[in-house]
Design an enzyme around this catalytic site. Structure first.
Site, mmCIF file in Angstrom:
data_model
loop_
_atom_site.group_PDB
_atom_site.id
_atom_site.type_symbol
_atom_site.label_atom_id
_atom_site.label_comp_id
_atom_site.label_asym_id
_atom_site.label_seq_id
_atom_site.Cartn_x
_atom_site.Cartn_y
_atom_site.Cartn_z
ATOM 1 N N ALA A 54 56.595 74.015 62.983
ATOM 2 C CA ALA A 54 56.370 72.671 62.431
ATOM 3 C C ALA A 54 55.737 71.713 63.428
ATOM 4 O O ALA A 54 55.152 70.705 63.033
ATOM 5 C CB ALA A 54 57.696 72.096 61.944
ATOM 6 N N SER A 55 55.842 72.025 64.726
ATOM 7 C CA SER A 55 55.296 71.099 65.724
ATOM 8 C C SER A 55 53.807 71.372 65.967
ATOM 9 O O SER A 55 53.164 70.655 66.724
ATOM 10 C CB SER A 55 56.058 71.277 67.043
ATOM 11 O OG SER A 55 55.999 72.648 67.418
ATOM 12 N N ARG B 172 60.314 75.361 68.400
ATOM 13 C CA ARG B 172 61.102 75.367 69.654
ATOM 14 C C ARG B 172 61.236 73.967 70.244
ATOM 15 O O ARG B 172 62.249 73.635 70.824
ATOM 16 C CB ARG B 172 60.413 76.281 70.678
ATOM 17 C CG ARG B 172 60.519 77.751 70.313
ATOM 18 C CD ARG B 172 59.754 78.612 71.278
ATOM 19 N NE ARG B 172 58.339 78.184 71.343
ATOM 20 C CZ ARG B 172 57.389 78.812 72.019
ATOM 21 N NH1 ARG B 172 57.672 79.897 72.698
ATOM 22 N NH2 ARG B 172 56.149 78.382 72.017
ATOM 23 N N HIS C 41 37.738 85.590 55.054
ATOM 24 C CA HIS C 41 37.223 84.649 54.050
ATOM 25 C C HIS C 41 36.004 85.198 53.291
ATOM 26 O O HIS C 41 35.983 85.214 52.056
ATOM 27 C CB HIS C 41 36.836 83.322 54.709
ATOM 28 C CG HIS C 41 37.943 82.659 55.472
ATOM 29 N ND1 HIS C 41 39.260 82.766 55.114
ATOM 30 C CD2 HIS C 41 37.937 81.875 56.580
ATOM 31 C CE1 HIS C 41 40.010 82.074 55.959
ATOM 32 N NE2 HIS C 41 39.235 81.525 56.867
ATOM 33 N N ASP D 34 21.571 72.478 37.046
ATOM 34 C CA ASP D 34 22.434 72.001 38.121
ATOM 35 C C ASP D 34 23.801 71.554 37.600
ATOM 36 O O ASP D 34 23.882 70.688 36.742
ATOM 37 C CB ASP D 34 21.694 70.827 38.782
ATOM 38 C CG ASP D 34 22.449 70.228 39.941
ATOM 39 O OD1 ASP D 34 23.547 70.721 40.264
ATOM 40 O OD2 ASP D 34 21.942 69.263 40.525
HETATM 41 N N1 LIG Z 1 23.604 70.424 43.045
HETATM 42 C C1 LIG Z 1 23.090 70.366 44.237
HETATM 43 O O1 LIG Z 1 23.696 69.807 45.163
HETATM 44 C C2 LIG Z 1 21.797 71.010 44.506
HETATM 45 C C3 LIG Z 1 21.292 70.916 45.769
HETATM 46 N N2 LIG Z 1 20.118 71.463 46.076
HETATM 47 C C4 LIG Z 1 19.669 71.292 47.455
HETATM 48 O O2 LIG Z 1 18.290 71.519 47.570
HETATM 49 C C5 LIG Z 1 17.975 72.077 48.836
HETATM 50 C C6 LIG Z 1 17.181 73.364 48.644
HETATM 51 O O3 LIG Z 1 17.986 74.290 47.931
HETATM 52 P P1 LIG Z 1 17.976 75.825 48.223
HETATM 53 O O4 LIG Z 1 16.578 76.297 48.249
HETATM 54 O O5 LIG Z 1 18.903 76.488 47.303
HETATM 55 O O6 LIG Z 1 18.750 75.922 49.618
HETATM 56 P P2 LIG Z 1 18.360 75.896 51.156
HETATM 57 O O7 LIG Z 1 17.088 75.194 51.404
HETATM 58 O O8 LIG Z 1 19.564 75.444 51.852
HETATM 59 O O9 LIG Z 1 18.212 77.404 51.533
HETATM 60 C C7 LIG Z 1 17.489 78.350 50.860
HETATM 61 C C8 LIG Z 1 17.605 79.642 51.577
HETATM 62 O O10 LIG Z 1 16.690 79.683 52.625
HETATM 63 C C9 LIG Z 1 17.323 80.045 53.845
HETATM 64 N N3 LIG Z 1 16.602 79.366 54.896
HETATM 65 C C10 LIG Z 1 16.536 78.064 55.147
HETATM 66 N N4 LIG Z 1 15.747 77.846 56.224
HETATM 67 C C11 LIG Z 1 15.296 79.069 56.623
HETATM 68 C C12 LIG Z 1 14.457 79.538 57.662
HETATM 69 N N5 LIG Z 1 13.904 78.680 58.532
HETATM 70 N N6 LIG Z 1 14.230 80.850 57.766
HETATM 71 C C13 LIG Z 1 14.782 81.708 56.908
HETATM 72 N N7 LIG Z 1 15.605 81.342 55.907
HETATM 73 C C14 LIG Z 1 15.846 80.036 55.779
HETATM 74 C C15 LIG Z 1 18.726 79.607 53.670
HETATM 75 O O11 LIG Z 1 19.549 80.295 54.540
HETATM 76 P P3 LIG Z 1 20.791 79.564 55.203
HETATM 77 O O12 LIG Z 1 21.800 79.487 54.143
HETATM 78 O O13 LIG Z 1 21.181 80.438 56.304
HETATM 79 O O14 LIG Z 1 20.318 78.218 55.654
HETATM 80 C C16 LIG Z 1 18.928 79.939 52.208
HETATM 81 O O15 LIG Z 1 19.226 81.288 52.041
HETATM 82 C C17 LIG Z 1 19.290 72.319 49.535
HETATM 83 O O16 LIG Z 1 19.533 71.250 50.409
HETATM 84 C C18 LIG Z 1 20.291 72.313 48.399
HETATM 85 O O17 LIG Z 1 21.574 71.922 48.807
HETATM 86 C C19 LIG Z 1 19.390 72.163 45.172
HETATM 87 C C20 LIG Z 1 19.851 72.300 43.884
HETATM 88 C C21 LIG Z 1 21.075 71.697 43.437
HETATM 89 O O1 LIG Z 2 40.189 80.014 58.942
HETATM 90 C C1 LIG Z 2 39.369 79.278 59.474
HETATM 91 O O2 LIG Z 2 38.670 78.427 58.695
HETATM 92 C C2 LIG Z 2 38.069 77.260 59.248
HETATM 93 C C3 LIG Z 2 37.083 76.749 58.203
HETATM 94 O O3 LIG Z 2 37.783 76.405 57.043
HETATM 95 P P1 LIG Z 2 37.093 75.439 55.984
HETATM 96 O O4 LIG Z 2 38.037 75.418 54.847
HETATM 97 O O5 LIG Z 2 36.940 74.113 56.671
HETATM 98 O O6 LIG Z 2 35.777 76.029 55.661
HETATM 99 C C4 LIG Z 2 37.372 77.560 60.557
HETATM 100 O O7 LIG Z 2 36.926 76.353 61.154
HETATM 101 C C5 LIG Z 2 38.319 78.279 61.500
HETATM 102 O O8 LIG Z 2 37.613 78.692 62.663
HETATM 103 C C6 LIG Z 2 38.944 79.484 60.854
HETATM 104 O O9 LIG Z 2 40.001 79.974 61.675
#
Ligand SMILES: NC(=O)C1=CN([C@@H]2O[C@H](COP(=O)(O)OP(=O)(O)OC[C@H]3O[C@@H](n4cnc5c(N)ncnc54)[C@H](OP(=O)(O)O)[C@@H]3O)[C@@H](O)[C@H]2O)C=CC1
Ligand SMILES: O=C1O[C@H](COP(=O)(O)O)[C@@H](O)[C@H](O)[C@H]1O
Length: 496
Positions: free
Chosen positions: A23-24, A57, A260, A403
């Site tokens: 708990a601590s 403890r 996870h 969305d």
């Molecule tokens: N409801 C909502 O909130 C919505 C939000 N959006 C937003 O629009 C934006 C674009 O969406 P989306 O295209 O799905 O997501 P992202 O632009 O986050 O990513 C698309 C994919 O590209 C990868 N990626 C990004 N940068 C690189 C890189 N330099 N080289 C290789 N892979 C890369 C990402 O990998 P990694 O995950 O590792 O970055 C991911 O797999 C995001 O910010 C998203 O959150 C879009 C639709 C709905």
């Molecule tokens: O179990 C763990 O999870 C956290 C991340 O949890 P989130 O709910 O904030 O995504 C992570 O920071 C930690 O290293 C790990 O032990």
């Protein structure tokens, strides 16, 4: 068999003692007590039934423990008046007992407190509910289990129960996990053991089975014929921050991926269970894990951020990965040939956890692949990226989205914290969202060979800059695995 969970005759009402062991500590004050507070505020913990006991403890008084916890309960700026008023009432339910984790004296004192509470509620012996939450390092689990078994169990079986909730890490590899399971298993039956993985308590993780099996949209498409690759991603924009000593012994695979992300993978990949009974769901998860084929070195990239070893608790020559991308392959009819890419990293350029399902190309279509993204955090959302006609007189196409953003769609609906939900499940005896022993074993079987080779320094981490995307090798692996990044997609957040 000792009384535990999943038994229709067990008690749902009457005296309930919740003991927070450790708990601590940090977890208790940051997660366990706030989760209990939220359950209390919503009426799931009745003041006329429940008593909460902290055990550790450190020699402190009841009030000292309450003062330590107070600051972590939502009562300051942003909290409602009701919340603020509930804090002192909740704190009054908490008592503290100090004692060691390996001697019976402390646990006898604990039992005395629990029994006094049960007596004050006129609970018949053996019909009470006793829940022990282990916010403790796993090294003391066996001795604590023994102490509970010797000193703190229900005195007889009249529908009451004793349950334990144990936190990860459950071991460091297959052998240590099995040893721990055997030690605990000699003292408690499986229905009494709740191995918590808090990702299973996240709203959109809990939604996965509904989404997959209650929608015609997904049923026929969710397979190797249509899906090209699946990514399950965890990114944090901060480093190990004061946890270096712990983290260095575990690394990102044991900390995030083995538990996870793998749990999420199971829910994405499993077959439809016979029913929603916890055992049926967990049976299907085990089958997925057992179908994962051994990892290949060329499909693993490990990284360590620059500056990680500057933490004085981390050895200068540490090879512990703070980042990993790896491809898991599931050898079954549904998923043969589909890479499941698990990616987790600390000290990156953003914080997010998401599942990205990328569909195969549509012949002749050049706009970008369909993707279905389930964002677990932050800002829970799911969206489908799809090709539509660009609005206007010309016939051209663009990528757009369907969305479902929870903040927009479910305004004012609070999303429960993972721990809150999982503790409630424990009280209700529902083990659906907890990890079963055979599941744990199968999970360790996947990663243990690689982990041992990393521990022996045979597989090296490459360095990456804090605040970056991680090693470039990881994006190259993604590309080799078949992931095609969409370019030119611009999301315009909706306004109300
Ligand atoms: N409801 C909502 O909130 C919505 C939000 N959006 C937003 O629009 C934006 C674009 O969406 P989306 O295209 O799905 O997501 P992202 O632009 O986050 O990513 C698309 C994919 O590209 C990868 N990626 C990004 N940068 C690189 C890189 N330099 N080289 C290789 N892979 C890369 C990402 O990998 P990694 O995950 O590792 O970055 C991911 O797999 C995001 O910010 C998203 O959150 C879009 C639709 C709905
Ligand atoms: O179990 C763990 O999870 C956290 C991340 O949890 P989130 O709910 O904030 O995504 C992570 O920071 C930690 O290293 C790990 O032990």
């Amino acid at each position: 068999m000792a009384s535990g969970g999943n038994n229709e005759n067990v008690t749902e009402t009457g005296s309930l003692s919740i003991v927070v062991l450790g708990a601590s500590g940090d977890l208790a004050k940051k997660k366990t007590f706030p989760a209990l507070f939220n359950l209390y505020r919503q009426g799931f913990l009745h003041p006329d039934e429940v008593c909460i006991l902290g055990y550790a403890r450190t020699k402190i008084s009841d009030d000292e423990l309450r003062n330590r916890i107070r600051g972590y309960l939502p009562h300051g700026k942003g909290a409602s008046n009701d919340q603020a008023e509930d804090v002192p009432k909740f704190l009054q339910l908490i008592k503290y007992v100090s004692g060691s984790y390996d001697s019976e004296d402390g646990f006898h004192s604990l039992d005395k407190e629990i029994s006094a509470h049960e007596l004050s509620k006129h609970t018949a012996e053996g019909s009470s509910r006793r829940l022990f939450y282990f916010a403790l390092p796993p090294s003391v689990y066996p001795s604590v289990c023994k102490m509970i078994k010797n000193c703190c169990m229900n005195k007889s079986d009249r529908g009451g129960w004793t349950r334990i909730v144990v936190e990860k890490p459950f071991g460091k590899d297959l052998e240590s996990a099995e040893q721990l399971s055997t030690q605990i298993g000699e003292l408690f039956d499986e229905p009494q053991i709740y191995r918590i993985d808090h990702y299973l308590g996240k709203e959109l993780v809990q939604n996965l089975l509904v989404l997959r099996f209650a929608n015609r949209f997904f049923l026929p498409l969710w397979n190797r014929d249509n899906i090209d690759n699946v990514q399950i991603v965890f990114r944090e924009d901060f480093g190990t921050e004061g946890r270096g000593g712990y983290f260095d012994q575990y690394g990102i695979i044991r900390d995030i991926i083995q538990n996870h992300l793998l749990q999420v993978l199971c829910l994405v990949a499993m077959e439809k269970p016979v029913s929603l009974k916890p055992e049926h769901i967990r049976d299907e998860k085990v089958k997925v894990l057992q179908s994962v084929i051994p990892l290949k070195d060329e499909e693993v990239v490990l990284g360590q951020y620059d500056g990680y070893t500057e933490d004085p608790t981390v050895p200068d020559n540490s090879n512990t990965p703070t980042f990993a991308t790896m491809v898991l392959r599931i050898h079954n009819e549904r998923w043969e040939g589909v890479p499941f890419i698990l990616k987790a990293g600390k000290a990156l350029n953003s914080r997010k956890a998401e599942i990205r399902v990328q569909f195969k190309d549509v012949p002749g279509q050049k706009q970008g692949r369909n993707e279905f993204v389930i964002r677990l955090q932050p800002s829970e959302a799911m969206y489908m990226k799809l090709t539509v006609k660009q609005p206007g007189l010309e016939m051209s196409t663009i990528q757009s989205e369907l969305d479902l953003s929870y903040g927009q769609r479910y305004q004012g609906v609070p999303i429960p914290e993972a721990y809150e939900r999982l503790i409630l499940d424990t009280i209700r005896g529902d083990q659906q969202h907890f990890v079963r022993r055979d599941e744990l074993k199968a999970a360790w079987e996947i990663f243990t060979p690689l982990l041992h080779r990393i521990d022996r320094g045979e597989v090296k981490s490459v360095s990456y800059k804090p605040g970056s995307r991680g090693p470039v090798e990881a994006d190259q692996l993604l590309e080799r695995a078949g992931y095609v990044q969409t370019h030119g997609y611009i999301w315009i957040p909706p306004t109300l």
